[in-house]
Design an enzyme around this catalytic site. Structure first.
Site, PDB file in Angstrom:
ATOM      1  N   HIS A  30      58.592  48.908 138.456  1.00  0.00           N
ATOM      2  CA  HIS A  30      58.807  47.465 138.247  1.00  0.00           C
ATOM      3  C   HIS A  30      57.568  46.817 137.639  1.00  0.00           C
ATOM      4  O   HIS A  30      57.632  46.128 136.623  1.00  0.00           O
ATOM      5  CB  HIS A  30      59.141  46.818 139.593  1.00  0.00           C
ATOM      6  N   GLU A  31      56.427  47.077 138.256  1.00  0.00           N
ATOM      7  CA  GLU A  31      55.208  46.385 137.799  1.00  0.00           C
ATOM      8  C   GLU A  31      54.816  46.802 136.385  1.00  0.00           C
ATOM      9  O   GLU A  31      54.368  45.981 135.586  1.00  0.00           O
ATOM     10  CB  GLU A  31      54.059  46.664 138.767  1.00  0.00           C
ATOM     11  N   HIS A  34      56.484  44.765 133.890  1.00  0.00           N
ATOM     12  CA  HIS A  34      55.728  43.531 133.569  1.00  0.00           C
ATOM     13  C   HIS A  34      54.568  43.866 132.636  1.00  0.00           C
ATOM     14  O   HIS A  34      54.324  43.160 131.647  1.00  0.00           O
ATOM     15  CB  HIS A  34      55.145  42.915 134.848  1.00  0.00           C
ATOM     16  N   HIS A  64      61.069  38.875 135.250  1.00  0.00           N
ATOM     17  CA  HIS A  64      62.092  39.114 136.284  1.00  0.00           C
ATOM     18  C   HIS A  64      63.479  38.782 135.736  1.00  0.00           C
ATOM     19  O   HIS A  64      63.644  37.927 134.886  1.00  0.00           O
ATOM     20  CB  HIS A  64      61.793  38.236 137.502  1.00  0.00           C
TER      21      HIS A  64
END
Lengths: 439, 84
Positions: free
Chosen positions: A123-124, A127, A133
């Site tokens: 997930h990170e 980014h 998101h």
């Protein structure tokens, strides 16, 4: 309105775990391997390539931090905010990724109470390459922790995440080098406790007693013999570390995975950086991690395109010699210039072959030249080969008995014929017992 | 649904500001959010989190606010409003 998407302009991104989780059951190698796999999830489907570096200039600096750690997202102890990453852009924190050290980070753990590090890292890093998101319940980019996402070796992104990252970077044309079936084995992850699989011995391992070498170098006083994607290592007192070679990519970090051999290697006497050559390019290593900004063209040394066959630094005058076909160059590491009058016709040292596979200085002050399965020795300050040379490289350096080819069907270990229970009498010429550590 | 306690309300407002659903409270006035603003913000968060958009700080919404998550806001941070 949603902010304009930010993305990296460059495709090769470096990363580094700067601080590791303290008091965590996850070892450093496991953390680094999980970061490798979490980044690989994104590089497998986009033109991005990630490589780990040692320097503090990495594009993606990874930290395990606690509470307020000097950015606008202070952590809050166990639970709550577990991690964050900075989107690409020109600010110095772009790409940096922070994990809350107060979480109990887990990997392949049935323990529902921990936070699965791989799932959060995927997930990170989404980014870190520019994704925000989303509300889509299946997306890996939705903000809430949803538990482990399965085995890092087999994880695939949900379709909506693939589409969004393709909108940013396009699709990866060739299969990602890290995804190729025959690509270098990526960092090891601890096997799941229930099904330990013994990795089958690799078929493409060269045999040290019946090969010639691509490059030979003395590095930090030890000798390294490179062949294909493998290398053998000898300690300062010329003891072979293992009969089995190690894999170049797993030790020398940052070389492109598709590199299938090196042309030459030497340690720069001025700053002890290690220089790897392949074709028209070279890489600079600080210890065993590639420096930022490499590869670079060999023209930096004043060498012509086409690369080199061999390179070494002669103890007698501290000059670096490059060899290609029947020519050699002399380079001054202090002025960083090629000495005038080069290239010159090889060989400089009488009796040395005019075309070389490799060259090395050794701690006895002598220079060693390698061609085929033989080597020549030139004593310090001499300009001719010492009497009695050439000799067998395999026998004198790699602990092989004379003419020991790779026995069929064995893994080529010395004494592989010993019957069970019979004491293996394999000895090298000097009569010392040869043993190999297999783990 | 039982009215949320003052503590839950405060947690909710702080959480909504932190993750981009409410403008950060003005540090000087610490002004309270107007009820309809608050309700809109709660509904937006509920939609983003896949809950029924009731606009009310109900149990499911509070539970989601306590779920471990990424620190980054879900919506681009609305600029803090300045007193005219």
């Amino acid at each position: 309105q949603a902010p304009a998407p930010t993305k990296w302009n460059k495709r090769n991104l470096s990363w580094r775990v700067r601080t590791f989780p303290r008091d965590s059951p996850l070892g450093r190698d496991t953390v680094r391997a999980l970061m490798h796999y979490a980044l690989k999830v994104w590089s497998d489907i986009t033109p991005l390539n990630f490589h780990e570096v040692a320097g503090s200039q990495a594009d993606i600096q990874i930290d395990f931090s606690t509470a307020d750690h000097n950015d606008r997202y202070p952590f809050d102890g166990p639970g709550g905010a577990v991690a964050h990453a900075f989107l690409p852009g020109d600010h110095h924190t772009a790409g940096d990724t922070h994990f809350d050290n107060d979480e109990s980070w887990t990997f392949r753990s049935p323990d529902a109470h921990g936070i699965d590090l791989f799932a959060v890292a995927v997930h990170e890093f989404g980014h870190a390459i520019g994704l925000g998101h989303v509300a889509a319940p299946r997306s890996v980019m939705q903000p809430y922790y949803q538990g482990p996402v399965g085995d890092p070796l087999h994880y695939g992104l949900p379709y909506e995440d693939r589409v969004r990252v393709w909108q940013l970077y396009g699709v990866r044309e060739s299969v990602s080098p890290t995804a190729q079936p025959d690509a270098e084995e990526p960092p090891l992850l601890p096997e799941p406790p229930n099904n330990r699989s013994s990795t089958p011995p690799r078929k493409d391992v060269p045999h040290r007693c019946s090969t010639h070498f691509d490059a030979v170098a003395q590095i930090r006083g030890e000798a390294f013999f490179f062949k294909g994607r493998y290398f053998w290592r000898l300690t300062r007192d010329r003891q072979l570390v293992s009969l089995q070679p190690a894999q170049v990519h797993r030790f020398w970090r940052g070389l492109p995975l598709q590199l299938d051999r090196v042309d030459a290697v030497y340690e720069r006497t001025s700053d002890h950086r290690i220089v790897f050559f392949k074709g028209d390019r070279y890489w600079l290593f600080k210890d065993n991690n590639v420096e930022e900004g490499f590869p670079r063209p060999v023209s930096d040394f004043g060498l012509p395109p086409g690369g080199v066959d061999a390179a070494f630094s002669w103890a007698h005058n501290d000059k670096t010699y490059f060899f290609k076909d029947q020519l050699y160059w002399r380079y001054d590491e202090h002025t960083r210039r090629m000495d005038p009058g080069h290239p010159a016709q090889s060989p400089l040292w009488r009796g040395v072959p005019s075309v070389l596979d490799a060259a090395m200085r050794w701690s006895d002050g002598a220079a060693y030249f390698f061609r085929g399965q033989e080597y020549w020795k030139v004593l310090d300050g001499e300009l001719a080969v010492a009497p009695g040379y050439p000799q067998s490289t395999a026998r004198d350096w790699l602990v092989c008995r004379d003419l020991q080819a790779a026995p069929e069907g064995t893994d080529g270990q010395a004494g592989a014929h010993a019957r069970p229970g019979q004491r293996d009498q394999s000895r090298s010429e000097d009569g010392y017992q040869v043993c190999s550590c297999s783990s | 649904a039982p009215a949320p306690s003052a503590e839950d309300l405060s947690l909710g407002v702080d959480w909504l500001s932190r993750f981009g659903y409410l403008p950060p409270a003005d540090p000087t006035t610490g002004q309270l959010q107007a009820p309809e603003e608050l309700s809109k913000a709660i509904a937006a968060m509920q939609r983003f989190g896949g809950l029924e958009a009731t606009g009310v700080l109900d149990e499911a919404t509070l539970a989601l606010m306590k779920t471990p998550r990424c620190s980054l806001p879900d919506l681009p941070m609305a600029p803090a409003r300045r007193r005219r």
